[in-house]
Design an enzyme around this catalytic site. Structure first.
Site, PDB file in Angstrom:
ATOM      1  N   GLU A  29       0.834  -1.211   0.000  1.00  0.00           N
ATOM      2  CA  GLU A  29       0.000   0.000   0.000  1.00  0.00           C
ATOM      3  C   GLU A  29       0.866   1.257   0.000  1.00  0.00           C
ATOM      4  OE1 GLU A  29      -2.868  -0.566  -0.825  1.00  0.00           O
ATOM      5  OE2 GLU A  29      -3.124  -2.645  -0.203  1.00  0.00           O
TER       6      GLU A  29
ATOM      7  N   HIS B 268       3.244   6.290  -5.366  1.00  0.00           N
ATOM      8  CA  HIS B 268       2.899   6.492  -6.773  1.00  0.00           C
ATOM      9  C   HIS B 268       1.886   7.644  -6.900  1.00  0.00           C
ATOM     10  CE1 HIS B 268       1.962   4.190 -10.789  1.00  0.00           C
ATOM     11  NE2 HIS B 268       2.458   5.384 -10.987  1.00  0.00           N
TER      12      HIS B 268
HETATM   13 ZN    ZN Z   1      -2.546  -3.066  -5.009  1.00  0.00          ZN
END
Ligand code: ZN
Length: 225
Positions: free
Chosen positions: A16, A22
């Site tokens: 996570e 990201h």
């Molecule tokens: Zn994922």
């Protein structure tokens, strides 16, 4: 996330965190309409983070049983993420082709196709359980336009990226930061190519299969030496 204090929770946390990094970098670097990355690259950052954790634990763990657990964990991840999802994608293609040919998609038709494909993928060394023929009915991803193969491609990319990052390659780190910042600014295959992963060649999948072979060899060594 639910954190239970076990190793699976630590891997989930790393996964996570990969998504968060990201999103953070893409949102920071891109305007709103280019910030939201596509499904094709969505699981790359998350699984790269998991693989970095795996490499770190393997390099720093001396306990034989924990090492065996870690090797099994990764081998099973490749089986479930790359091999199984590829089978799912092939199944999805098969049912679309049947629909195009006008073959009615009855439960029997879907079950029989699924059972045959399972036998093909698992070979004669795995005894097929008859109930597996119904498994298609519990996979919601089959309604989402070939969602499943992105797990296989994402994980294959992550294997190459994590190897380069873990080796301390500065150019690879810079490329990876660019990848995190890319959002939806380009075609996904070009975003991956900029990061050093060429999906127009078979290399990412081949390096994944190579890693699986290495894991099995390492596991044999840990178990029997
Ligand atoms: Zn994922």
């Amino acid at each position: 996330m639910n954190f239970n204090g076990n190793l699976n929770s630590v891997f989930t946390l790393a996964h996570e965190m990969g998504h968060s990094l990201h999103s953070y970098h893409s949102n920071r670097a891109r305007d709103y309409h280019y910030a939201d990355y596509r499904i094709f690259v969505a699981e790359v950052a998350s699984t790269t983070a998991e693989l970095l954790l795996h490499k770190y634990l393997m390099a720093n763990c001396k306990d034989k049983n924990v090492r065996i657990y870690l090797l099994c964990h990764l081998a099973d991840e490749i089986r479930g993420t790359v091999y199984r999802q590829t089978m799912f994608a092939e199944y999805e293609k098969m049912i679309h082709e049947k629909a195009e040919k006008g073959i009615p998609l009855t439960a029997d038709e879907l079950s029989n196709s699924y059972f045959e494909l399972n036998k093909l993928y698992h070979g004669s060394s795995v005894a097929p359980d008859d109930k597996i023929r119904m498994e298609w009915a519990r996979i919601p991803h089959f309604y989402y336009n070939f969602y499943v193969y992105k797990y296989a491609t994402g994980f294959s990319a992550a294997i190459q990226l994590s190897e380069e990052l873990y080796s301390g390659n500065a150019a690879a780190s810079a490329r990876y930061k660019q990848f995190l910042e890319a959002g939806d600014s380009k075609d996904v295959l070009d975003i991956m190519l900029d990061a050093g992963v060429d999906f127009r060649s078979g290399k990412p999948v081949k390096s994944c299969i190579k890693l699986f072979t290495e894991l099995v060899n390492q596991l044999e060594k840990e178990l029997f030496s």
